[in-house]
Enzyme design. Structure first.
Site, PDB file in Angstrom:
ATOM      1  N   LYS A 193      60.118 -33.879 -85.028  1.00 37.70           N
ATOM      2  CA  LYS A 193      60.248 -32.347 -85.377  1.00 37.70           C
ATOM      3  C   LYS A 193      60.977 -32.260 -86.654  1.00 37.70           C
ATOM      4  CE  LYS A 193      57.140 -31.049 -82.951  1.00 37.70           C
ATOM      5  NZ  LYS A 193      56.126 -30.851 -83.668  1.00 37.70           N
ATOM      6  N   THR A 194      61.139 -33.554 -87.275  1.00 42.53           N
ATOM      7  CA  THR A 194      61.624 -33.614 -88.484  1.00 42.53           C
ATOM      8  C   THR A 194      60.915 -33.599 -89.713  1.00 42.53           C
ATOM      9  OG1 THR A 194      62.557 -35.730 -88.411  1.00 42.53           O
ATOM     10  CG2 THR A 194      64.062 -34.094 -87.411  1.00 42.53           C
ATOM     11  N   SER A 196      58.724 -36.462 -89.661  1.00 43.60           N
ATOM     12  CA  SER A 196      58.393 -37.629 -89.573  1.00 43.60           C
ATOM     13  C   SER A 196      56.944 -38.085 -89.783  1.00 43.60           C
ATOM     14  CB  SER A 196      58.689 -38.308 -88.062  1.00 43.60           C
ATOM     15  OG  SER A 196      57.980 -37.639 -87.210  1.00 43.60           O
ATOM     16  N   THR A 197      56.036 -37.027 -89.311  1.00 40.69           N
ATOM     17  CA  THR A 197      54.494 -37.269 -89.553  1.00 40.69           C
ATOM     18  C   THR A 197      54.076 -37.368 -91.169  1.00 40.69           C
ATOM     19  OG1 THR A 197      54.292 -36.244 -87.525  1.00 40.69           O
ATOM     20  CG2 THR A 197      52.210 -36.952 -88.682  1.00 40.69           C
ATOM     21  N   SER A 292      61.826 -25.731 -83.963  1.00 40.09           N
ATOM     22  CA  SER A 292      60.537 -26.327 -83.846  1.00 40.09           C
ATOM     23  C   SER A 292      60.098 -26.757 -82.657  1.00 40.09           C
ATOM     24  CB  SER A 292      60.665 -27.295 -85.097  1.00 40.09           C
ATOM     25  OG  SER A 292      59.438 -28.167 -85.164  1.00 40.09           O
ATOM     26  N   TYR A 397      53.567 -29.918 -99.000  1.00 38.24           N
ATOM     27  CA  TYR A 397      52.884 -30.783 -99.793  1.00 38.24           C
ATOM     28  C   TYR A 397      51.827 -31.678 -98.947  1.00 38.24           C
ATOM     29  CZ  TYR A 397      55.788 -30.140-103.912  1.00 38.24           C
ATOM     30  OH  TYR A 397      56.233 -29.856-104.878  1.00 38.24           O
ATOM     31  N   LYS A 413      51.274 -29.646 -87.264  1.00 32.89           N
ATOM     32  CA  LYS A 413      52.354 -29.944 -88.157  1.00 32.89           C
ATOM     33  C   LYS A 413      52.471 -29.003 -89.404  1.00 32.89           C
ATOM     34  CE  LYS A 413      52.346 -33.562 -86.118  1.00 32.89           C
ATOM     35  NZ  LYS A 413      53.369 -34.072 -85.016  1.00 32.89           N
ATOM     36  N   ARG A 415      53.455 -25.504 -88.373  1.00 31.05           N
ATOM     37  CA  ARG A 415      52.997 -24.382 -87.474  1.00 31.05           C
ATOM     38  C   ARG A 415      53.534 -23.151 -88.064  1.00 31.05           C
ATOM     39  NH1 ARG A 415      54.035 -28.013 -82.607  1.00 31.05           N
ATOM     40  NH2 ARG A 415      51.884 -28.543 -81.571  1.00 31.05           N
ATOM     41  N   GLY A 416      52.730 -21.986 -88.206  1.00 29.00           N
ATOM     42  CA  GLY A 416      53.314 -20.848 -88.639  1.00 29.00           C
ATOM     43  C   GLY A 416      53.954 -20.104 -87.433  1.00 29.00           C
TER      44      GLY A 416
HETATM   45  N1  LIG Z   1      54.329 -31.932 -95.719  1.00 26.87           N
HETATM   46  C1  LIG Z   1      54.451 -31.635 -94.562  1.00 26.87           C
HETATM   47  N2  LIG Z   1      53.224 -31.101 -93.840  1.00 26.87           N
HETATM   48  C2  LIG Z   1      53.078 -30.516 -92.736  1.00 26.87           C
HETATM   49  N3  LIG Z   1      54.385 -30.357 -92.073  1.00 26.87           N
HETATM   50  C3  LIG Z   1      55.730 -30.776 -92.715  1.00 26.87           C
HETATM   51  C4  LIG Z   1      55.424 -31.364 -93.917  1.00 26.87           C
HETATM   52  N4  LIG Z   1      56.895 -31.718 -94.292  1.00 26.87           N
HETATM   53  C5  LIG Z   1      57.641 -31.527 -93.180  1.00 26.87           C
HETATM   54  N5  LIG Z   1      56.931 -30.927 -92.287  1.00 26.87           N
HETATM   55  C6  LIG Z   1      57.542 -30.435 -91.116  1.00 26.87           C
HETATM   56  O1  LIG Z   1      57.341 -31.406 -90.037  1.00 26.87           O
HETATM   57  C7  LIG Z   1      57.581 -30.655 -88.943  1.00 26.87           C
HETATM   58  C8  LIG Z   1      57.077 -31.619 -87.834  1.00 26.87           C
HETATM   59  O2  LIG Z   1      57.677 -32.782 -87.787  1.00 26.87           O
HETATM   60  P1  LIG Z   1      57.300 -34.119 -87.099  1.00 26.87           P
HETATM   61  O3  LIG Z   1      56.295 -34.556 -87.817  1.00 26.87           O
HETATM   62  O4  LIG Z   1      58.675 -34.944 -86.916  1.00 26.87           O
HETATM   63  O5  LIG Z   1      56.974 -33.825 -85.740  1.00 26.87           O
HETATM   64  S1  LIG Z   1      56.575 -34.727 -84.329  1.00 26.87           S
HETATM   65  O6  LIG Z   1      57.757 -35.234 -83.743  1.00 26.87           O
HETATM   66  O7  LIG Z   1      55.979 -35.983 -84.774  1.00 26.87           O
HETATM   67  O8  LIG Z   1      55.660 -33.838 -83.305  1.00 26.87           O
HETATM   68  C9  LIG Z   1      56.811 -29.446 -89.002  1.00 26.87           C
HETATM   69  O9  LIG Z   1      57.590 -28.699 -88.048  1.00 26.87           O
HETATM   70  P2  LIG Z   1      57.020 -27.089 -87.753  1.00 26.87           P
HETATM   71  O10 LIG Z   1      57.017 -26.550 -88.749  1.00 26.87           O
HETATM   72  O11 LIG Z   1      57.921 -26.574 -86.760  1.00 26.87           O
HETATM   73  O12 LIG Z   1      55.455 -27.398 -87.219  1.00 26.87           O
HETATM   74  C10 LIG Z   1      57.076 -29.031 -90.400  1.00 26.87           C
HETATM   75  O13 LIG Z   1      57.876 -28.142 -90.746  1.00 26.87           O
END
Ligand SMILES: Nc1ncnc2c1ncn2[C@@H]1O[C@H](COP(=O)(O)OS(=O)(=O)O)[C@@H](OP(=O)(O)O)[C@H]1O
Length: 462
Positions: A193-194, A196-197, A292, A397, A413, A415-416
């Site tokens: 949730k940081t 990473s994706t 998150s 982005y 990723k 989420r609103g």
């Molecule tokens: N470019 C871009 N697009 C979409 N999301 C982004 C991006 N950059 C950062 N984030 C933030 O990434 C949060 C999800 O984190 P992870 O990908 O590490 O989650 S996971 O652990 O793999 O499920 C996700 O958390 P939530 O907002 O709670 O959904 C996003 O806030």
């Protein structure tokens, strides 16, 4: 009779040759075997056991009797050397130091010159005479069970790189290609949730970078180290990477599994296999990470998350009758104790192998972050300004696609959801204050760059 077997010349017991274990398990119902190769032949005192696919592999000691030592004269150093080994030498100490001693000698020794029988009768006599150790014989199956009751921590194997041990190399199957070994030289270890994706997706845009293949269960994450998949073995992990992905020069082969960061076993297991890998750790304000995660559980329709508000989850205590509420609180809070988890990684990797990425900067301004990442990985710099574009609709982005379009991450990723609220933000800031101070001290000591969000947190509460 004993569900016990030894592989010819021990080939395939360790490093594990999958078809051998499969045949033992399915056809022969073998439950126990032994090896002197795990984790390595030397030093003999560090040999250990493990359990793989239900088969117990016990550490075997060496007694110096081989197919060619049929006669006293053939034993290196002759009768005198063998006597020395028995009477206070290597054989004697192998018995003394190993609560479970397993020896194996070759059929010829038993059948022809009886050298092994001579050796062990004398070794047993010597131990009985000069020590008060009680020797007991056990059949191999009972011994296996007793061994792992005594050493339960050894059950899970520790996979090493078979290409880095000449003895292991010799017994690998011919289709194991060490020159093309697809082991990652970089890993994004999380936490969850940081962002990473997003980092995974952005890094994949680089032409010199390849990643693991995706699957239907954990998607882009192999979740090998510290997870259930670790028990699938090394071949399984290698199969997560494309076949032609042996890495050389300025090439990066990487994976990301955000579950690694706070796993107690991942640093040790990863280091045993890829000690030269570079690790990327992406951190955001732990309070935001906690929230998150809670939202993630809501989205996954977790009954506890649906039943309790985030405030109620945070207020849960260890004594709560609803155990799952406490567990959810821990899953929200514990990974955010960053310094605590980083300490464990630093036990196995030197600070210059670790890059701390500011996950909040990655979200708001990813280009400089991607420049740092490229530099850290030794990649030729490409211009990420050309590759990333802010998507107003998504609010994040995304990668540039053809026709001025963008390709964003999926619905899960970014989420609103309702913002956390001032009161909870404050109480989480207080909860994490000591952890954040410890993180700041660590970052300064290691010479890493302090994330902006961390500076802001510390200034706010000072
Ligand atoms: N470019 C871009 N697009 C979409 N999301 C982004 C991006 N950059 C950062 N984030 C933030 O990434 C949060 C999800 O984190 P992870 O990908 O590490 O989650 S996971 O652990 O793999 O499920 C996700 O958390 P939530 O907002 O709670 O959904 C996003 O806030």
């Amino acid at each position: 009779m004993y569900n016990y077997s030894v592989a010819p010349h021990h080939a395939g017991v360790y490093p594990v040759h999958e078809p051998l274990f499969e045949a033992w398990r399915r056809v022969w119902k073998i439950r126990v075997t032994c090896t002197e190769e795990y984790p390595h032949f030397r030093p003999a005192s560090r040999r250990r056991g493990f359990v793989y696919k239900g088969i117990m592999v016990l550490p075997r000691q060496t007694c110096g009797l081989y197919t060619h030592t049929l006669l006293f004269s053939a034993y290196p150093g002759g009768h005198a050397a063998l006597t020395k080994s028995i009477q206070g030498g290597e054989i004697f100490f192998s018995i003394i130091y190993n609560p479970f001693a397993l020896f194996m000698t070759h059929q010829q020794n038993y059948g022809n010159d009886r050298l092994a029988i001579y050796t062990f009768e004398n070794a047993v006599r010597f131990v009985n005479c000069w020590t008060n150790i009680k020797l007991k014989w056990m059949d191999p199956l009972k011994m296996g069970i007793a061994y792992f009751q005594r050493f339960p921590d050894e059950r899970t194997p520790v996979w090493g790189n078979p290409c880095s041990d000449p003895r292991h190399l010799e017994i690998l199957s011919s289709d194991f290609n060490c020159s093309q070994l697809a082991l990652p030289n970089a890993v994004i270890v999380g936490p969850q949730k940081t962002g990473s994706t997003a980092l995974y997706a952005f890094l994949k845009l680089h032409p010199n970078v390849q990643s693991n293949v995706e699957n239907n269960v954990t998607y882009e994450e192999p979740q090998f180290f510290g997870g259930k998949a670790y028990l699938n073995g090394l071949d399984w992990y290698l199969n997560q990477f494309p076949f032609d992905s042996g890495v050389e020069g300025q090439q990066v082969l990487f994976e990301k599994s955000a579950t690694y960061f706070d796993s107690p076993d991942a640093p040790r297991q990863m280091n045993a296999l890829i000690d030269e890998a570079k690790l990327i750790i992406i951190l955001i304000n732990p309070a935001k990470r906690a929230y998150s995660w809670y939202q993630h559980m809501i989205a996954h329709k977790d009954p506890i998350a649906l039943k309790y508000s985030f405030a109620q989850v945070l207020a849960a205590t260890d004594n709560d009758s609803e155990r799952k509420l406490w567990k959810l609180r821990q899953r929200c809070i514990a990974p955010g104790r960053y310094a605590h988890h980083l300490d464990r990684w630093l036990e196995y990797y030197s600070p210059n192998r670790l890059l701390i990425v500011d996950g909040e900067q990655l979200k708001d301004d990813p280009v400089p972050v991607m420049n740092d990442v490229q530099q850290f990985l030794g990649l030729p710099l490409i211009d990420y300004k050309q590759l990333l574009k802010f998507n107003e609709h998504k609010g994040f982005y995304c990668s540039q696609a053809e026709g001025n379009k963008t390709k964003c991450l999926g619905k899960s990723k970014g989420r609103g959801y309702e913002p956390m609220g001032a009161e909870l933000t404050d109480s989480l800031a207080k909860l994490y204050l000591q952890d954040n101070i410890a993180l700041h001290k660590m970052i300064t000591k290691m010479g890493w760059r302090t994330p902006r969000w961390l500076q802001e947190q510390l200034v706010k509460l000072s």
